[in-house]
Design a protein around this motif. Structure first.
Motif, PDB file in Angstrom:
ATOM      1  N   LEU A 268     -17.016  91.058  22.420  1.00 50.10           N
ATOM      2  CA  LEU A 268     -16.485  92.131  21.581  1.00 50.10           C
ATOM      3  C   LEU A 268     -16.306  93.435  22.348  1.00 50.10           C
ATOM      4  O   LEU A 268     -15.404  94.219  22.046  1.00 50.10           O
ATOM      5  CB  LEU A 268     -17.409  92.357  20.382  1.00 50.10           C
ATOM      6  CG  LEU A 268     -17.434  91.243  19.334  1.00 50.10           C
ATOM      7  CD1 LEU A 268     -18.577  91.450  18.357  1.00 50.10           C
ATOM      8  CD2 LEU A 268     -16.105  91.191  18.583  1.00 50.10           C
ATOM      9  N   THR A 269     -17.158  93.672  23.328  1.00 49.59           N
ATOM     10  CA  THR A 269     -17.085  94.928  24.098  1.00 49.59           C
ATOM     11  C   THR A 269     -16.333  94.764  25.409  1.00 49.59           C
ATOM     12  O   THR A 269     -16.289  95.693  26.215  1.00 49.59           O
ATOM     13  CB  THR A 269     -18.497  95.452  24.400  1.00 49.59           C
ATOM     14  OG1 THR A 269     -19.210  94.469  25.178  1.00 49.59           O
ATOM     15  CG2 THR A 269     -19.266  95.733  23.117  1.00 49.59           C
ATOM     16  N   SER A 270     -15.757  93.589  25.605  1.00 55.27           N
ATOM     17  CA  SER A 270     -15.006  93.316  26.843  1.00 55.27           C
ATOM     18  C   SER A 270     -15.872  93.587  28.073  1.00 55.27           C
ATOM     19  O   SER A 270     -15.420  94.157  29.060  1.00 55.27           O
ATOM     20  CB  SER A 270     -13.723  94.160  26.898  1.00 55.27           C
ATOM     21  OG  SER A 270     -12.858  93.718  27.918  1.00 55.27           O
TER      22      SER A 270
ATOM     23  N   LYS B 119     -23.556  84.827  11.084  1.00 54.52           N
ATOM     24  CA  LYS B 119     -24.300  86.061  10.813  1.00 54.52           C
ATOM     25  C   LYS B 119     -24.176  87.078  11.939  1.00 54.52           C
ATOM     26  O   LYS B 119     -24.194  88.282  11.698  1.00 54.52           O
ATOM     27  CB  LYS B 119     -25.781  85.759  10.561  1.00 54.52           C
ATOM     28  CG  LYS B 119     -26.075  84.982   9.307  1.00 54.52           C
ATOM     29  CD  LYS B 119     -27.559  84.980   8.969  1.00 54.52           C
ATOM     30  CE  LYS B 119     -28.444  84.477  10.089  1.00 54.52           C
ATOM     31  NZ  LYS B 119     -28.222  83.052  10.415  1.00 54.52           N
ATOM     32  N   THR B 120     -24.069  86.595  13.178  1.00 52.20           N
ATOM     33  CA  THR B 120     -24.028  87.536  14.303  1.00 52.20           C
ATOM     34  C   THR B 120     -22.816  88.455  14.219  1.00 52.20           C
ATOM     35  O   THR B 120     -22.939  89.684  14.319  1.00 52.20           O
ATOM     36  CB  THR B 120     -24.019  86.777  15.642  1.00 52.20           C
ATOM     37  OG1 THR B 120     -25.184  85.946  15.720  1.00 52.20           O
ATOM     38  CG2 THR B 120     -24.036  87.769  16.811  1.00 52.20           C
TER      39      THR B 120
ATOM     40  N   LEU C 142     -25.974  88.051  23.016  1.00 53.80           N
ATOM     41  CA  LEU C 142     -25.456  88.864  24.120  1.00 53.80           C
ATOM     42  C   LEU C 142     -24.043  88.415  24.496  1.00 53.80           C
ATOM     43  O   LEU C 142     -23.162  89.259  24.736  1.00 53.80           O
ATOM     44  CB  LEU C 142     -26.381  88.742  25.327  1.00 53.80           C
ATOM     45  CG  LEU C 142     -25.961  89.488  26.596  1.00 53.80           C
ATOM     46  CD1 LEU C 142     -25.927  90.998  26.366  1.00 53.80           C
ATOM     47  CD2 LEU C 142     -26.908  89.150  27.755  1.00 53.80           C
ATOM     48  N   LYS C 143     -23.804  87.119  24.523  1.00 54.39           N
ATOM     49  CA  LYS C 143     -22.481  86.596  24.860  1.00 54.39           C
ATOM     50  C   LYS C 143     -21.428  87.075  23.868  1.00 54.39           C
ATOM     51  O   LYS C 143     -20.315  87.470  24.254  1.00 54.39           O
ATOM     52  CB  LYS C 143     -22.528  85.066  24.901  1.00 54.39           C
ATOM     53  CG  LYS C 143     -21.224  84.417  25.323  1.00 54.39           C
ATOM     54  CD  LYS C 143     -21.382  82.900  25.398  1.00 54.39           C
ATOM     55  CE  LYS C 143     -20.067  82.239  25.816  1.00 54.39           C
ATOM     56  NZ  LYS C 143     -20.224  80.751  25.905  1.00 54.39           N
ATOM     57  N   ILE C 144     -21.780  87.070  22.571  1.00 52.30           N
ATOM     58  CA  ILE C 144     -20.843  87.525  21.537  1.00 52.30           C
ATOM     59  C   ILE C 144     -20.575  89.030  21.680  1.00 52.30           C
ATOM     60  O   ILE C 144     -19.428  89.490  21.591  1.00 52.30           O
ATOM     61  CB  ILE C 144     -21.400  87.200  20.139  1.00 52.30           C
ATOM     62  CG1 ILE C 144     -21.406  85.682  19.932  1.00 52.30           C
ATOM     63  CG2 ILE C 144     -20.560  87.877  19.051  1.00 52.30           C
ATOM     64  CD1 ILE C 144     -22.083  85.243  18.653  1.00 52.30           C
TER      65      ILE C 144
ATOM     66  N   LYS D 176      -7.972  86.660  20.467  1.00 50.45           N
ATOM     67  CA  LYS D 176      -7.718  86.020  21.768  1.00 50.45           C
ATOM     68  C   LYS D 176      -8.642  84.834  22.000  1.00 50.45           C
ATOM     69  O   LYS D 176      -8.333  83.937  22.788  1.00 50.45           O
ATOM     70  CB  LYS D 176      -7.889  87.045  22.889  1.00 50.45           C
ATOM     71  CG  LYS D 176      -6.759  88.066  22.957  1.00 50.45           C
ATOM     72  CD  LYS D 176      -6.982  89.049  24.096  1.00 50.45           C
ATOM     73  CE  LYS D 176      -5.850  90.069  24.162  1.00 50.45           C
ATOM     74  NZ  LYS D 176      -6.056  91.074  25.254  1.00 50.45           N
ATOM     75  N   SER D 177      -9.793  84.859  21.322  1.00 51.51           N
ATOM     76  CA  SER D 177     -10.741  83.747  21.444  1.00 51.51           C
ATOM     77  C   SER D 177     -10.559  82.726  20.323  1.00 51.51           C
ATOM     78  O   SER D 177     -11.378  81.812  20.171  1.00 51.51           O
ATOM     79  CB  SER D 177     -12.177  84.288  21.414  1.00 51.51           C
ATOM     80  OG  SER D 177     -12.401  85.149  22.513  1.00 51.51           O
TER      81      SER D 177
END
Length: 226
Positions: A106-108, A65-66, A100-102, A23-24
């Protein structure tokens, strides 16, 4: 010889994570992501090979890497475990916020998936304050991301409620060369010692290492006492 490009889903990433990435506009894994997912993702019943318990990722900035460690980390979390299962340590506030943003993508942002499973992510930056301590005590996250000083202080104070299941503990050290700076290393050494479930291990007596390379990231999955 032509090769078929593989998506995150085809590499075994759970659909709720790969769907959020799609979606991103993130569909095709980078080289480091393909390598990490192949080695670290939990296996299904039809895949007898056991995933690696630890990994060292050495790729330049901007290589992804993240996501390379975040997707295996998220896939290994147990919905039945209580307490903090994963600790991610970054050297700077800026990298912490980026990561944290990533993780929130991923965790909505902690919202439940179709199966009703939610993953809470929390950050620890700057000063350790009462609100942070109360949230850790009463509503501990599955993943805690932070910078060395607050993470080290929380560990020393016994205020970081790690899951009691040592096989579920995950520790990620991002940009290890920066974390090895003299003013950061004491916190990292304590974090390594405490994460094993023992207060006195060889980690607590390690001298500060020198890393001649940059962009080094280490993941410890199933971080158990030696």
């Amino acid at each position: 010889m032509s090769s078929v490009r593989r998506t995150f889903a085809s590499l075994g990433v759970p659909s709720h994570f790969s769907g959020r990435l799609a979606k991103s506009g993130i569909v095709w894994p980078t080289a480091v992501q393909r390598a990490a997912l192949d080695a670290l993702l939990p296996r299904t019943a039809s895949q007898p090979a056991t995933p690696a318990r630890s990994a060292l990722l050495r790729w330049p900035t901007g290589s992804g890497k993240t996501l390379a460690y975040a997707l295996p980390m998220l896939s290994r979390l147990s919905k039945n475990a209580t307490g903090v299962q994963a600790v991610v340590c970054t050297p700077t506030r800026e990298l912490c916020l980026q990561t944290l943003k990533i993780l929130q993508l991923l965790t909505s942002h902690g919202r439940p998936n179709k199966k009703g499973h939610a993953i809470k992510v929390m950050s620890a930056m700057g000063q350790v304050h009462d609100r942070m301590l109360l949230e850790l005590l009463h509503q501990p996250p599955a993943i805690l991301i932070g910078t060395p000083q607050p993470l080290g202080l929380l560990m020393r104070a016994g205020a970081l409620p790690l899951t009691t299941d040592l096989s579920r503990r995950i520790l990620v050290l991002d940009e290890v060369d920066s974390l090895a700076a003299h003013f950061r290393w004491p916190h990292i050494a304590h974090l390594l010692a405490s994460s094993t479930g023992r207060q006195h291990t060889h980690f607590s007596h390690m001298s500060r290492p020198t890393f001649p390379i940059s962009h080094l990231l280490i993941c410890f999955f199933e971080f158990r006492p030696p």
